[in-house]
Scaffold this motif. Structure first.
Motif, PDB file in Angstrom:
ATOM      1  N   ILE A   1      19.572   0.334   7.920  1.00 32.56           N
ATOM      2  CA  ILE A   1      18.340   0.369   7.183  1.00 32.56           C
ATOM      3  C   ILE A   1      18.577  -0.354   5.625  1.00 32.56           C
ATOM      4  O   ILE A   1      17.768  -1.122   5.246  1.00 32.56           O
ATOM      5  CB  ILE A   1      18.069   1.913   6.902  1.00 32.56           C
ATOM      6  CG1 ILE A   1      17.662   2.647   8.206  1.00 32.56           C
ATOM      7  CG2 ILE A   1      17.022   2.057   6.002  1.00 32.56           C
ATOM      8  CD1 ILE A   1      17.102   4.046   8.323  1.00 32.56           C
ATOM      9  N   SER A   2      19.669  -0.192   5.155  1.00 36.22           N
ATOM     10  CA  SER A   2      19.990  -0.535   3.667  1.00 36.22           C
ATOM     11  C   SER A   2      20.773  -1.763   3.909  1.00 36.22           C
ATOM     12  O   SER A   2      21.178  -2.327   2.463  1.00 36.22           O
ATOM     13  CB  SER A   2      20.598   0.538   2.924  1.00 36.22           C
ATOM     14  OG  SER A   2      21.886   0.657   3.411  1.00 36.22           O
ATOM     15  N   ALA A   3      20.998  -2.554   4.919  1.00 36.09           N
ATOM     16  CA  ALA A   3      21.787  -3.729   4.835  1.00 36.09           C
ATOM     17  C   ALA A   3      21.141  -4.908   4.114  1.00 36.09           C
ATOM     18  O   ALA A   3      19.957  -5.000   4.429  1.00 36.09           O
ATOM     19  CB  ALA A   3      22.357  -3.889   6.211  1.00 36.09           C
ATOM     20  N   ASN A   4      21.917  -5.595   3.272  1.00 34.24           N
ATOM     21  CA  ASN A   4      21.498  -6.914   2.626  1.00 34.24           C
ATOM     22  C   ASN A   4      22.542  -7.674   2.528  1.00 34.24           C
ATOM     23  O   ASN A   4      23.736  -7.521   2.780  1.00 34.24           O
ATOM     24  CB  ASN A   4      20.666  -6.608   1.546  1.00 34.24           C
ATOM     25  CG  ASN A   4      21.538  -5.665   0.530  1.00 34.24           C
ATOM     26  OD1 ASN A   4      22.583  -6.261   0.002  1.00 34.24           O
ATOM     27  ND2 ASN A   4      20.924  -4.571   0.234  1.00 34.24           N
ATOM     28  N   ARG A   5      22.234  -8.972   2.146  1.00 39.87           N
ATOM     29  CA  ARG A   5      23.404  -9.887   1.790  1.00 39.87           C
ATOM     30  C   ARG A   5      24.412  -9.422   0.523  1.00 39.87           C
ATOM     31  O   ARG A   5      25.497  -9.641   0.522  1.00 39.87           O
ATOM     32  CB  ARG A   5      22.717 -11.182   1.125  1.00 39.87           C
ATOM     33  CG  ARG A   5      22.094 -11.978   2.292  1.00 39.87           C
ATOM     34  CD  ARG A   5      23.082 -12.605   3.193  1.00 39.87           C
ATOM     35  NE  ARG A   5      22.803 -13.265   4.344  1.00 39.87           N
ATOM     36  CZ  ARG A   5      23.320 -13.866   5.381  1.00 39.87           C
ATOM     37  NH1 ARG A   5      24.805 -14.246   5.108  1.00 39.87           N
ATOM     38  NH2 ARG A   5      22.876 -14.303   6.612  1.00 39.87           N
ATOM     39  N   ALA A   6      23.877  -8.713  -0.201  1.00 39.36           N
ATOM     40  CA  ALA A   6      24.595  -8.143  -1.378  1.00 39.36           C
ATOM     41  C   ALA A   6      25.578  -7.308  -0.965  1.00 39.36           C
ATOM     42  O   ALA A   6      26.765  -6.998  -1.542  1.00 39.36           O
ATOM     43  CB  ALA A   6      23.730  -7.913  -2.691  1.00 39.36           C
ATOM     44  N   THR A   7      25.171  -6.383  -0.213  1.00 38.75           N
ATOM     45  CA  THR A   7      25.930  -5.229   0.105  1.00 38.75           C
ATOM     46  C   THR A   7      25.701  -4.882   1.714  1.00 38.75           C
ATOM     47  O   THR A   7      24.847  -4.181   2.147  1.00 38.75           O
ATOM     48  CB  THR A   7      25.295  -3.724  -0.461  1.00 38.75           C
ATOM     49  OG1 THR A   7      23.660  -3.599  -0.258  1.00 38.75           O
ATOM     50  CG2 THR A   7      25.508  -3.875  -2.058  1.00 38.75           C
ATOM     51  N   PRO A   8      26.540  -5.735   2.305  1.00 42.50           N
ATOM     52  CA  PRO A   8      26.525  -5.892   3.995  1.00 42.50           C
ATOM     53  C   PRO A   8      27.010  -4.312   4.313  1.00 42.50           C
ATOM     54  O   PRO A   8      27.881  -3.791   3.686  1.00 42.50           O
ATOM     55  CB  PRO A   8      27.255  -6.950   4.259  1.00 42.50           C
ATOM     56  CG  PRO A   8      28.413  -7.018   3.193  1.00 42.50           C
ATOM     57  CD  PRO A   8      27.304  -6.744   1.878  1.00 42.50           C
ATOM     58  N   ILE A   9      26.636  -3.779   5.388  1.00 44.66           N
ATOM     59  CA  ILE A   9      26.959  -2.589   6.299  1.00 44.66           C
ATOM     60  C   ILE A   9      28.051  -3.085   7.208  1.00 44.66           C
ATOM     61  O   ILE A   9      27.796  -4.050   8.290  1.00 44.66           O
ATOM     62  CB  ILE A   9      25.966  -1.878   6.819  1.00 44.66           C
ATOM     63  CG1 ILE A   9      25.128  -1.398   5.783  1.00 44.66           C
ATOM     64  CG2 ILE A   9      26.351  -0.905   7.775  1.00 44.66           C
ATOM     65  CD1 ILE A   9      23.834  -0.494   5.910  1.00 44.66           C
ATOM     66  N   SER A  10      29.186  -2.250   7.280  1.00 47.28           N
ATOM     67  CA  SER A  10      29.985  -2.559   8.311  1.00 47.28           C
ATOM     68  C   SER A  10      30.114  -1.533   9.674  1.00 47.28           C
ATOM     69  O   SER A  10      29.634  -0.417   9.239  1.00 47.28           O
ATOM     70  CB  SER A  10      31.531  -2.369   7.564  1.00 47.28           C
ATOM     71  OG  SER A  10      31.683  -3.229   6.531  1.00 47.28           O
ATOM     72  N   LEU A  11      30.143  -2.085  10.644  1.00 45.20           N
ATOM     73  CA  LEU A  11      30.152  -1.147  11.993  1.00 45.20           C
ATOM     74  C   LEU A  11      31.354  -1.515  12.628  1.00 45.20           C
ATOM     75  O   LEU A  11      31.805  -2.859  12.875  1.00 45.20           O
ATOM     76  CB  LEU A  11      28.989  -1.534  12.877  1.00 45.20           C
ATOM     77  CG  LEU A  11      27.420  -1.086  12.118  1.00 45.20           C
ATOM     78  CD1 LEU A  11      26.499  -1.504  13.065  1.00 45.20           C
ATOM     79  CD2 LEU A  11      27.537   0.336  11.721  1.00 45.20           C
TER      80      LEU A  11
END
Length: 401
Positions: free
Chosen positions: A62-72
């Motif tokens: 939901i909050s993933a973006n270029r500045a703050t990517p989310i790791s899975l």
């Protein structure tokens, strides 16, 4: 003389559809279905990915973006044709490819272009944007549901139908048999191409043009040898053609001249003549009859008359023999680029050329022996008797291209 519509009505009443046959789907292009086709499966047969990427739970991104990517965490890979036995939980993802089945627990596929494998840890994937619920997923039965009608009886199969039927695993279809059409030309003056030609002789061209038209509507043409102008030769040729074919088309020999033997020879064989003479131009001396259930289409000898009467009368009947109830040649709207007129008392089917802007002009001299204007034409324009159509008039032409 019969009007065109009445002639068609009588022909349609007389001709019968041919018995069906089963053919492989790969051989069914242009054939006419004799049965309704029902889909045996869903299409797609399972939920699958529409892109190359990663199957995920959308709430993870939901909050993933270029500045703050989310790791899975990457827990598996699903090539097309394989499946994943596990289940995706929050914090996990699975590498997936276009057409691969969606793994349990996933509700979205993140496109590969919005991701990157962590350079420090190959089991971790970085996501640079959100994934909406059910994004990039193709759902089971989204295209076709099991039990849905794919094609009705009477459908002429084309590329789209064949592809669809192939996609649900149809191997063969039952179709109407294609009529074998015997093509005969009468006239002692006629010679085959490549033969020596005398000063009063001509090369015969009707059969090759009619064969091309027959193929367009799904019939199978069979060209027979030229027939000399005698009753015996005409009778023998007709007898052979009717024995080998489902329908017979002759050119020449159907008028009232001393050397016109088609009608007499046909009746001598036991054939029944239903009518002759149609109120159209070109093509007035047209004969229709039957030998048993097999139709005879006796066309005029003049080449344009033969082609036009085949288009207007024989072709729709041959289509009907294949189960096509409402056959019609394609038409197109157009605008007259010049004034065209019909001062006669018969409907005139004028050879015309329509340019890329839809402007229609005469294709040339309209006499029934002039083939050059037929070669230049890409349509026929019907003009009613004693009618003048002014330049700029909106018309519809029967397409020949």
């Amino acid at each position: 003389m019969l009007e065109l519509e009445e002639a068609r009505r009588r022909i349609f009443k007389a001709v019968q559809s041919l018995p069906g046959e089963s053919v492989l789907l790969s051989d069914a292009d242009g054939r006419v279905l004799e049965e309704k086709i029902i889909s045996p499966i869903n299409l797609p047969g399972f939920d699958n990915s529409a892109v190359d990427g990663y199957a995920v739970q959308s709430k993870d991104l939901i909050s993933a973006n270029r500045a703050t990517p989310i790791s899975l965490r990457l827990i598996g890979k699903i090539p097309a044709g394989k499946s994943f036995s596990g289940k995706i939980e929050l914090g996990n993802c699975v590498r997936i490819f276009t057409g691969s089945p969606l793994p349990s627990g996933a509700d979205a596929v993140a496109m590969q272009e919005e991701t990157q494998v962590d350079l420090k840890n190959a089991d971790t994937v970085l996501f640079f944007g959100p994934a909406k619920p059910w994004e990039n997923i193709r759902f089971r039965g989204e295209d076709i549901k099991a039990g849905a009608t794919l094609a009705e009886a009477g459908t002429r199969l084309g590329v789209g139908h064949l592809s669809l039927l192939g996609a649900v695993g149809v191997e063969s279809v039952r179709v109407a048999r294609q009529p074998i059409v015997g093509l005969l030309a009468t006239g002692s003056e006629l010679r085959e191409a490549g033969q020596p030609i005398g000063p009063s002789e001509i090369f015969e061209s009707n059969r090759i043009g009619l064969a091309a038209l027959a193929r367009r509507i799904g019939a199978v043409p069979r060209i027979f040898p030229l027939i000399s102008d005698t009753l015996a030769a005409t009778k023998a040729a007709l007898e052979k053609a009717f024995a080998e074919c489902d329908a017979v088309v002759t050119t020449g020999g159907v008028s009232v001249g001393e050397l016109d033997f088609v009608k007499a020879a046909f009746e001598n064989l036991g054939g029944k003549l239903h009518f002759w003479k149609i109120s159209i131009k070109p093509g007035k001396p047209f004969v229709f009859g039957q030998l048993g259930a097999k139709p005879l289409f006796g066309l005029p000898g003049n080449p344009v008359s033969a082609l036009v009467t085949f288009i207007l009368l024989a072709a729709p009947a041959l289509a009907r023999m294949q189960g096509i109830k409402n056959f019609s040649w394609p038409s197109r709207p157009a605008t007259l680029g010049e004034t065209l007129e019909n001062r006669g008392n018969r409907r005139h089917f004028v050879r015309v050329f329509a340019d890329e802007n839809g402007r229609v002009h005469s294709a040339g001299t309209q006499a029934s022996h002039i083939l050059s204007s037929f070669a230049k034409a890409n349509g026929l324009l019907e003009i009613s008797p004693e009618t003048i159509l002014a330049a700029g008039t909106a018309v519809s032409i029967l397409r020949l291209d």
